[in-house]
Design a protein around this motif. Structure first.
Motif, PDB file in Angstrom:
ATOM      1  N   ILE A   1       0.012 -60.733  27.945  1.00  0.00           N
ATOM      2  CA  ILE A   1       0.668 -59.383  27.211  1.00  0.00           C
ATOM      3  C   ILE A   1      -0.119 -58.651  26.768  1.00  0.00           C
ATOM      4  CG2 ILE A   1       2.268 -59.706  25.234  1.00  0.00           C
ATOM      5  CD1 ILE A   1       2.450 -62.532  25.139  1.00  0.00           C
ATOM      6  N   TYR A   2       0.027 -57.479  27.536  1.00  0.00           N
ATOM      7  CA  TYR A   2      -0.666 -56.344  27.168  1.00  0.00           C
ATOM      8  C   TYR A   2       0.281 -55.387  26.446  1.00  0.00           C
ATOM      9  CZ  TYR A   2      -3.205 -58.123  30.604  1.00  0.00           C
ATOM     10  OH  TYR A   2      -3.936 -58.871  31.241  1.00  0.00           O
ATOM     11  N   VAL A   3      -0.421 -55.105  25.272  1.00  0.00           N
ATOM     12  CA  VAL A   3      -0.136 -54.118  24.628  1.00  0.00           C
ATOM     13  C   VAL A   3      -0.615 -53.058  24.082  1.00  0.00           C
ATOM     14  CG1 VAL A   3       0.944 -53.303  21.527  1.00  0.00           C
ATOM     15  CG2 VAL A   3       0.567 -56.077  22.475  1.00  0.00           C
ATOM     16  N   VAL A   4      -0.013 -51.454  25.058  1.00  0.00           N
ATOM     17  CA  VAL A   4      -0.437 -50.457  24.860  1.00  0.00           C
ATOM     18  C   VAL A   4       0.080 -49.396  24.124  1.00  0.00           C
ATOM     19  CG1 VAL A   4      -0.298 -48.525  26.594  1.00  0.00           C
ATOM     20  CG2 VAL A   4      -0.595 -50.466  27.541  1.00  0.00           C
TER      21      VAL A   4
ATOM     22  N   VAL B   1       4.856 -51.114  25.438  1.00  0.00           N
ATOM     23  CA  VAL B   1       4.683 -50.001  24.528  1.00  0.00           C
ATOM     24  C   VAL B   1       4.891 -49.787  23.082  1.00  0.00           C
ATOM     25  CG1 VAL B   1       4.736 -47.426  25.307  1.00  0.00           C
ATOM     26  CG2 VAL B   1       4.303 -48.509  27.147  1.00  0.00           C
ATOM     27  N   VAL B   2       3.317 -49.460  22.521  1.00  0.00           N
ATOM     28  CA  VAL B   2       3.960 -48.850  21.071  1.00  0.00           C
ATOM     29  C   VAL B   2       3.127 -47.342  20.710  1.00  0.00           C
ATOM     30  CG1 VAL B   2       3.337 -49.818  18.352  1.00  0.00           C
ATOM     31  CG2 VAL B   2       3.473 -51.543  20.908  1.00  0.00           C
ATOM     32  N   LEU B   3       4.248 -46.930  19.826  1.00  0.00           N
ATOM     33  CA  LEU B   3       4.067 -45.647  19.278  1.00  0.00           C
ATOM     34  C   LEU B   3       3.369 -45.635  18.087  1.00  0.00           C
ATOM     35  CD1 LEU B   3       4.206 -41.883  19.693  1.00  0.00           C
ATOM     36  CD2 LEU B   3       6.079 -42.551  18.673  1.00  0.00           C
ATOM     37  N   SER B   4       1.918 -44.971  17.699  1.00  0.00           N
ATOM     38  CA  SER B   4       1.306 -45.211  16.426  1.00  0.00           C
ATOM     39  C   SER B   4       1.213 -44.059  15.798  1.00  0.00           C
ATOM     40  CB  SER B   4       0.213 -46.311  16.235  1.00  0.00           C
ATOM     41  OG  SER B   4      -1.066 -45.329  16.934  1.00  0.00           O
ATOM     42  N   LYS B   5       0.738 -44.214  14.153  1.00  0.00           N
ATOM     43  CA  LYS B   5       0.566 -43.222  13.879  1.00  0.00           C
ATOM     44  C   LYS B   5       2.173 -41.771  13.706  1.00  0.00           C
ATOM     45  CE  LYS B   5      -4.059 -43.323  14.648  1.00  0.00           C
ATOM     46  NZ  LYS B   5      -5.366 -42.044  15.190  1.00  0.00           N
ATOM     47  N   ALA B   6       3.332 -42.306  14.484  1.00  0.00           N
ATOM     48  CA  ALA B   6       4.128 -41.725  14.036  1.00  0.00           C
ATOM     49  C   ALA B   6       4.595 -40.726  12.582  1.00  0.00           C
ATOM     50  CB  ALA B   6       5.554 -42.008  14.161  1.00  0.00           C
ATOM     51  N   ASP B   7       4.089 -41.330  11.389  1.00  0.00           N
ATOM     52  CA  ASP B   7       4.208 -40.713  10.214  1.00  0.00           C
ATOM     53  C   ASP B   7       3.454 -39.376  10.093  1.00  0.00           C
ATOM     54  OD1 ASP B   7       2.083 -42.253  10.415  1.00  0.00           O
ATOM     55  OD2 ASP B   7       1.847 -42.129   8.531  1.00  0.00           O
ATOM     56  N   ILE B   8       2.679 -39.799  11.031  1.00  0.00           N
ATOM     57  CA  ILE B   8       1.333 -38.116  10.168  1.00  0.00           C
ATOM     58  C   ILE B   8       2.286 -36.464  11.918  1.00  0.00           C
ATOM     59  CG2 ILE B   8      -0.325 -39.272  10.435  1.00  0.00           C
ATOM     60  CD1 ILE B   8      -1.413 -38.448  13.499  1.00  0.00           C
ATOM     61  N   LEU B   9       3.916 -37.219  12.361  1.00  0.00           N
ATOM     62  CA  LEU B   9       4.020 -35.991  13.178  1.00  0.00           C
ATOM     63  C   LEU B   9       4.901 -35.262  12.122  1.00  0.00           C
ATOM     64  CD1 LEU B   9       4.945 -37.786  16.394  1.00  0.00           C
ATOM     65  CD2 LEU B   9       3.572 -36.154  15.805  1.00  0.00           C
ATOM     66  N   LYS B  10       5.140 -33.786  11.846  1.00  0.00           N
ATOM     67  CA  LYS B  10       6.114 -32.740  11.083  1.00  0.00           C
ATOM     68  C   LYS B  10       7.126 -33.286  10.782  1.00  0.00           C
ATOM     69  CE  LYS B  10       1.968 -29.688  12.419  1.00  0.00           C
ATOM     70  NZ  LYS B  10       2.283 -27.842  12.530  1.00  0.00           N
ATOM     71  N   SER B  11       7.817 -34.215  11.921  1.00  0.00           N
ATOM     72  CA  SER B  11       9.448 -33.922  11.172  1.00  0.00           C
ATOM     73  C   SER B  11       9.460 -35.108  12.061  1.00  0.00           C
ATOM     74  CB  SER B  11       9.823 -32.704  12.090  1.00  0.00           C
ATOM     75  OG  SER B  11      10.358 -32.563  12.995  1.00  0.00           O
ATOM     76  N   PRO B  12      10.977 -35.765  11.425  1.00  0.00           N
ATOM     77  CA  PRO B  12      11.314 -36.615  12.609  1.00  0.00           C
ATOM     78  C   PRO B  12      11.861 -36.561  13.695  1.00  0.00           C
ATOM     79  CG  PRO B  12      12.285 -36.320   9.476  1.00  0.00           C
ATOM     80  CD  PRO B  12      11.559 -35.368  10.949  1.00  0.00           C
ATOM     81  N   GLU B  13      12.456 -35.356  14.136  1.00  0.00           N
ATOM     82  CA  GLU B  13      13.223 -34.287  15.152  1.00  0.00           C
ATOM     83  C   GLU B  13      11.956 -34.758  16.050  1.00  0.00           C
ATOM     84  OE1 GLU B  13      13.804 -33.143  12.314  1.00  0.00           O
ATOM     85  OE2 GLU B  13      15.719 -33.225  12.614  1.00  0.00           O
ATOM     86  N   THR B  14      10.670 -34.767  15.363  1.00  0.00           N
ATOM     87  CA  THR B  14       8.499 -34.914  16.473  1.00  0.00           C
ATOM     88  C   THR B  14       9.379 -35.835  17.061  1.00  0.00           C
ATOM     89  OG1 THR B  14       8.742 -32.806  15.083  1.00  0.00           O
ATOM     90  CG2 THR B  14       7.030 -33.805  16.841  1.00  0.00           C
ATOM     91  N   VAL B  15       9.331 -36.317  16.027  1.00  0.00           N
ATOM     92  CA  VAL B  15       8.877 -38.145  16.461  1.00  0.00           C
ATOM     93  C   VAL B  15      10.090 -38.984  17.308  1.00  0.00           C
ATOM     94  CG1 VAL B  15       9.129 -40.742  15.284  1.00  0.00           C
ATOM     95  CG2 VAL B  15       8.066 -38.651  13.706  1.00  0.00           C
TER      96      VAL B  15
END
Length: 105
Positions: free
Chosen positions: A24-27, A57-71
């Protein structure tokens, strides 16, 4: 067993010895990476060496993006890349090969 592979291309050659058909691979993709679609190269290597393994596939550090739209834009871009990969893989093998999930709000 658990292994933590670096995402840099220079490590790619040495990683293949650790691929496992039943793995099981988590990218993990950092949200602040400029080329967040570079992960597809890693997924292709995984699929070539372990065609039946699970890839998430997992997206990390989404909290550092500027806006919810950017996420949302980043998530949509990654999901589209996964869908495009799966569509090609489904044509080749008859199965979906990568999962992506919506982030928890």
């Amino acid at each position: 067993k658990a292994y933590d592979f670096g995402g840099q291309e220079t490590y790619a050659l040495g990683q293949s010895q650790y691929y496992d058909e039943n793995g099981i691979y988590v990218v993990v993709i950092n949200a602040d990476e400029e080329d967040s679609l570079a992960f597809i190269a890693h997924v292709k290597r995984l699929r070539a060496n372990s065609p039946n393994a699970v890839v998430i596939v997992v997206l990390s550090k989404a909290d550092i993006l500027k806006s919810p739209e950017t996420v949302e834009e980043k998530v949509t871009s990654i999901q589209n890349a996964v869908k495009q990969f799966n569509d090609g893989a489904a044509t080749d093998t008859g199965t979906d090969t990568v999962s992506s999930y919506r982030p928890i709000p």
